[in-house]
Design a protein around this motif. Structure first.
Motif, mmCIF file in Angstrom:
data_model
loop_
_atom_site.group_PDB
_atom_site.id
_atom_site.type_symbol
_atom_site.label_atom_id
_atom_site.label_comp_id
_atom_site.label_asym_id
_atom_site.label_seq_id
_atom_site.Cartn_x
_atom_site.Cartn_y
_atom_site.Cartn_z
ATOM 1 N N PHE A 103 -2.350 9.489 2.531
ATOM 2 C CA PHE A 103 -1.057 8.820 2.428
ATOM 3 C C PHE A 103 -1.182 7.301 2.524
ATOM 4 C CE2 PHE A 103 -0.295 13.055 4.343
ATOM 5 C CZ PHE A 103 0.367 13.620 3.255
ATOM 6 N N GLY A 104 -2.186 6.814 3.252
ATOM 7 C CA GLY A 104 -2.394 5.375 3.304
ATOM 8 C C GLY A 104 -2.749 4.807 1.938
ATOM 9 N N SER A 105 -3.699 5.468 1.256
ATOM 10 C CA SER A 105 -4.072 5.036 -0.100
ATOM 11 C C SER A 105 -2.895 5.182 -1.053
ATOM 12 C CB SER A 105 -5.254 5.865 -0.607
ATOM 13 O OG SER A 105 -6.414 5.599 0.144
ATOM 14 N N ALA A 106 -2.134 6.270 -0.893
ATOM 15 C CA ALA A 106 -0.974 6.491 -1.757
ATOM 16 C C ALA A 106 0.026 5.354 -1.615
ATOM 17 C CB ALA A 106 -0.318 7.828 -1.418
ATOM 18 N N LEU A 107 0.282 4.928 -0.372
ATOM 19 C CA LEU A 107 1.234 3.829 -0.158
ATOM 20 C C LEU A 107 0.686 2.518 -0.710
ATOM 21 C CD1 LEU A 107 3.853 2.812 1.070
ATOM 22 C CD2 LEU A 107 2.645 2.523 3.250
ATOM 23 N N GLU A 108 -0.601 2.263 -0.504
ATOM 24 C CA GLU A 108 -1.200 1.025 -0.992
ATOM 25 C C GLU A 108 -1.135 0.940 -2.512
ATOM 26 O OE1 GLU A 108 -2.713 -2.608 -0.917
ATOM 27 O OE2 GLU A 108 -2.366 -1.465 0.933
ATOM 28 N N TRP A 109 -1.518 2.038 -3.201
ATOM 29 C CA TRP A 109 -1.473 2.044 -4.664
ATOM 30 C C TRP A 109 -0.034 1.948 -5.169
ATOM 31 C CZ3 TRP A 109 -5.438 0.569 -7.116
ATOM 32 C CH2 TRP A 109 -6.718 0.969 -6.765
ATOM 33 N N ALA A 110 0.899 2.586 -4.479
ATOM 34 C CA ALA A 110 2.306 2.513 -4.896
ATOM 35 C C ALA A 110 2.827 1.085 -4.789
ATOM 36 C CB ALA A 110 3.149 3.460 -4.047
ATOM 37 N N ALA A 157 8.492 5.075 -6.181
ATOM 38 C CA ALA A 157 7.316 5.667 -5.546
ATOM 39 C C ALA A 157 7.134 5.132 -4.131
ATOM 40 C CB ALA A 157 6.070 5.383 -6.379
ATOM 41 N N VAL A 158 7.313 3.821 -3.962
ATOM 42 C CA VAL A 158 7.172 3.226 -2.630
ATOM 43 C C VAL A 158 8.207 3.819 -1.680
ATOM 44 C CG1 VAL A 158 7.418 1.095 -1.321
ATOM 45 C CG2 VAL A 158 6.149 1.085 -3.465
ATOM 46 N N THR A 159 9.437 3.932 -2.160
ATOM 47 C CA THR A 159 10.506 4.485 -1.330
ATOM 48 C C THR A 159 10.208 5.925 -0.943
ATOM 49 O OG1 THR A 159 12.119 3.029 -2.395
ATOM 50 C CG2 THR A 159 12.983 4.953 -1.230
ATOM 51 N N ALA A 160 9.709 6.709 -1.895
ATOM 52 C CA ALA A 160 9.420 8.121 -1.621
ATOM 53 C C ALA A 160 8.318 8.270 -0.567
ATOM 54 C CB ALA A 160 9.013 8.824 -2.912
ATOM 55 N N ILE A 161 7.269 7.469 -0.664
ATOM 56 C CA ILE A 161 6.172 7.584 0.304
ATOM 57 C C ILE A 161 6.612 7.073 1.673
ATOM 58 C CG2 ILE A 161 3.833 6.814 0.845
ATOM 59 C CD1 ILE A 161 3.320 6.687 -2.179
ATOM 60 N N ALA A 162 7.374 5.978 1.690
ATOM 61 C CA ALA A 162 7.895 5.480 2.968
ATOM 62 C C ALA A 162 8.811 6.516 3.618
ATOM 63 C CB ALA A 162 8.641 4.167 2.749
ATOM 64 N N ASP A 213 -2.837 1.418 9.692
ATOM 65 C CA ASP A 213 -3.576 0.237 9.225
ATOM 66 C C ASP A 213 -2.976 -0.332 7.948
ATOM 67 O OD1 ASP A 213 -4.295 2.567 7.967
ATOM 68 O OD2 ASP A 213 -6.354 1.929 7.553
ATOM 69 N N VAL A 214 -2.508 0.562 7.068
ATOM 70 C CA VAL A 214 -1.904 0.091 5.815
ATOM 71 C C VAL A 214 -0.567 -0.576 6.092
ATOM 72 C CG1 VAL A 214 -0.997 0.810 3.577
ATOM 73 C CG2 VAL A 214 -3.082 1.860 4.469
#
Length: 678
Positions: A494-501, A509-514, A531-532
């Protein structure tokens, strides 16, 4: 190198057979694939009704793709090396514009040819390996590649001789002799064996056949060396032959042409007198050699019946009959020779390579380029040759006379070849280098094709992102980041997912992961990818939900560090910010509960009243609305979907919060309204 024929094929499935193998097809985006399926032919008079076989057989879709030679690592290395040469040529023309010499282009041409020759040697060596010979399909691939690139090197060398090395008045026969020597090495190999055998060579069965072929190829020095080892080399006939071959004039650059012609004419007449005087009559085979050197049509015709192709012995014949032939005279000589050869071999069919050699010697470059595009090399040869022609400028007048737009042709060929590489496995990086030289059209193609490259590793993704960033392709960067974000999310990274988003700047996408991170925290009390979140910084403003996540994590850190005053201030700001998601209201208010219950008030009376107001105006209506919505879709007792890991029933928060607010308000008002001691 035989003429291409249109292949016929059938799908073979039941539905296609039932429809008489009539097909429909459509191109598959992002590559050189066509989707084929059975199709019942319809006309304007066909009745609009299901066919008799409707629903009986499955509709199968077959993927057809252009076959490629470049699946082999050896050929991929050829593409890589020639790509470097292509880049060198482009850079050379940009830096030295207007000051380039013909020798520089010849050097580039020879570099291309040397790469092909080196690759051919590697292919020949690899073809002899046991694992290749045991696999018929693999062996055939190697054979096809060798035939194709052998023809390319041969044709490129001839083009270099005729159009890059030659001046209008320069003699062409010596270069053509070198060309045939280079591409018909088998006779020289046999000659080497004869030389090693010394006197015993004259007893070998193919001794005189080899000597005749050597003479017809123009290899007189080797012929003399073999004859000098003959057992009868001391006899008069052989001595005379040695003198004839040794005395034959050979033109050297800078030599007076008129003087050379006089010497050659004298030598030729002297040989003719010796043949008439039957100096060689005692040795019939030796006499045939001398007749070939003289250029006797009768003897040449007999030997031509044994030749492999029409152009094999043409340079040798010119050496003995027209040694001063110039480029502009070659066309007439070739026409006469070809007509003569065709009469001797009426059943012979011209191969593609034979036809292309004729086109070069006839100075029909337009048709030659057209034929070059039919070679089974995915336009590698045509693309690089046209690019070299364009930069050298030596055929500019020819193309103008033919009303051909050479810059447009070059642009189209480079664009097509680059697009092909971009859609081919493991060759996309080379394709970008070609498309970079196609102006805006190339950039548009890169922007379209780059996101379609399968992303196998993050290292490859970073490489693609760097290429896109270097070219200002923001949309490509964002598309790739979206793909990587989704892939990381599916892998529960999920950290990588948020960073890439965040890098993709995709608000949804950012809203969905947050949202996922916040919901996970409210259910488990575990904050993911801390950390992200810590490193987000100013990028939080991409999405209101990301702002809330960042600020809430900041409050979370204050709380862990027991900095309650700073945490309380930030919490009040979050409550008043109106960016709190509905599902997180219970968790946010529960976070306020310990601060409200503190004996030493951390929240003042005004802020306590604000919390109470949020409780009554925000949370209570949300719980009521949720009850009504849940009841509409369920026959069971309505339950709230609001959850927090710290309480079992969210509705308990209401009473606890009201009581805590009342207590804190009382404490805060007493402290605030108590005058300090004088």
């Amino acid at each position: 190198m035989n003429d291409d024929t249109l292949p016929t094929f059938a799908l073979g499935d039941a539905l296609a057979t039932r429809c008489g193998n009539t097909l429909t097809a459509s191109f598959v985006p992002g590559g050189s694939k066509i989707a084929l399926s059975a199709y019942r032919p319809l006309k304007w008079s066909t009745r609009d009704a299901p066919s008799d076989s409707a629903g009986q057989d499955m509709v199968l879709i077959h993927m057809a793709q252009e076959s490629s030679l470049y699946t082999e690592p050896l050929l991929r290395s050829l593409l890589s090396e020639t790509n470097a040469t292509f880049q060198t040529l482009q850079a050379m023309c940009q830096v030295q514009h207007g000051t380039k010499k013909a020798s520089e282009y010849i050097k580039i041409s020879r570099t291309y040819r040397s790469i092909v020759r080196c690759c051919l040697e590697k292919l020949e060596h690899a073809k002899k390996m046991p694992e290749i010979q045991e696999d018929e399909t693999k062996e055939q691939q190697y054979v096809d590649a060798i035939m194709t690139f052998y023809a390319i090197e041969c044709l490129w060398y001839l083009f270099e001789i005729l159009y890059m090395q030659q001046h209008h008045n320069q003699l062409i026969v010596p270069q053509l002799l070198e060309w045939t020597r280079f591409h018909y090495p088998h006779t020289e190999d046999r000659a080497t064996d004869l030389l090693l055998m010394a006197e015993e060579a004259s007893e070998v069965e193919n001794y005189w056949d080899t000597l005749r072929t050597l003479v017809m190829l123009g290899h007189l020095d080797v012929t003399r060396a073999i004859l000098s080892q003959h057992r009868k080399a001391n006899q008069a006939a052989y001595q005379s032959a040695e003198m004839v071959l040794k005395a034959m004039p050979i033109y050297q650059d800078g030599y007076a042409l008129q003087k050379f012609c006089s010497q050659w004419e004298y030598w030729h007449n002297d040989l003719d007198r010796k043949l008439v005087s039957q100096v060689f009559a005692a040795e019939p085979e030796l006499e045939i050699l001398m007749q070939l050197v003289k250029g006797s049509n009768e003897h040449w015709d007999e030997e031509l019946l044994k030749s492999q192709d029409w152009y094999e012995f043409l340079p040798g014949y010119l050496l003995y009959t027209r040694p001063t032939c110039k480029p502009f005279e070659l066309r007439i000589a070739v026409t006469n020779w070809h007509n003569r050869w065709s009469q001797l071999r009426p059943d012979w069919q011209m191969t593609q390579m034979s036809r292309m050699v004729r086109q070069l010697m006839d100075h029909d470059v337009k048709l030659f380029i057209y034929e070059a595009q039919k070679l089974n090399d995915s336009h590698w040869f045509a693309t690089h040759l046209i690019d070299l022609i364009y930069h050298s400028g030596q055929l500019k007048t020819y193309f103008d006379q033919q009303n051909l737009d050479l810059p447009a042709l070059r642009h189209a060929m480079i664009f097509e070849f680059g697009s092909y590489l971009m859609t081919t496995h493991n060759l996309w990086q080379l394709g970008i280098d070609y498309l970079d030289h196609c102006d805006q059209e190339g950039i548009a193609a890169i922007e379209l094709l780059l996101p379609r490259i399968p992303l196998k590793t993050e290292r490859q993704a970073f490489k693609i992102l760097a290429l896109a960033k270097r070219r200002g392709l923001v949309n490509v960067e964002q598309d790739i980041c979206k793909v990587l974000s989704r892939r990381a999310y599916n892998d529960q990274r999920f950290g990588s997912a948020l960073e890439w988003a965040i890098r993709s700047k995709d608000v949804l996408a950012v809203t969905a992961i947050a949202d996922f991170i916040l919901k996970h925290y409210s259910k488990t009390g575990i904050m993911l990818c801390q950390d992200v979140i810590t490193s987000i910084g100013g990028r939080m403003f991409l999405s209101p939900r990301l702002v809330f996540l960042s600020k809430y994590y900041e409050f979370y850190e204050f709380y862990r560090q027991r900095d309650f005053l700073s945490g309380a201030e930030l919490l009040i700001n979050l409550l008043a910010s109106r960016i709190t998601p509905d599902y997180f209201w219970p968790s946010l208010l529960i976070d306020a509960l310990p601060l409200l219950e503190s004996e030493d008030p951390k929240i003042f009376s005004k802020e306590t009243i604000a919390i109470l107001q949020h409780l009554e105006m925000e949370l209570v209506p949300l719980i009521e609305r949720n009850k009504l919505n849940t009841a509409k879709f369920s026959n069971q007792t309505s339950k709230t979907i609001f959850k927090d890991y710290r309480v079992e029933n969210i509705e308990e928060i209401l009473d606890l919060m009201r009581l805590a607010c009342a207590r804190n308000l009382a404490r805060a008002m007493i402290i605030e309204n108590t005058a300090p001691a004088s």
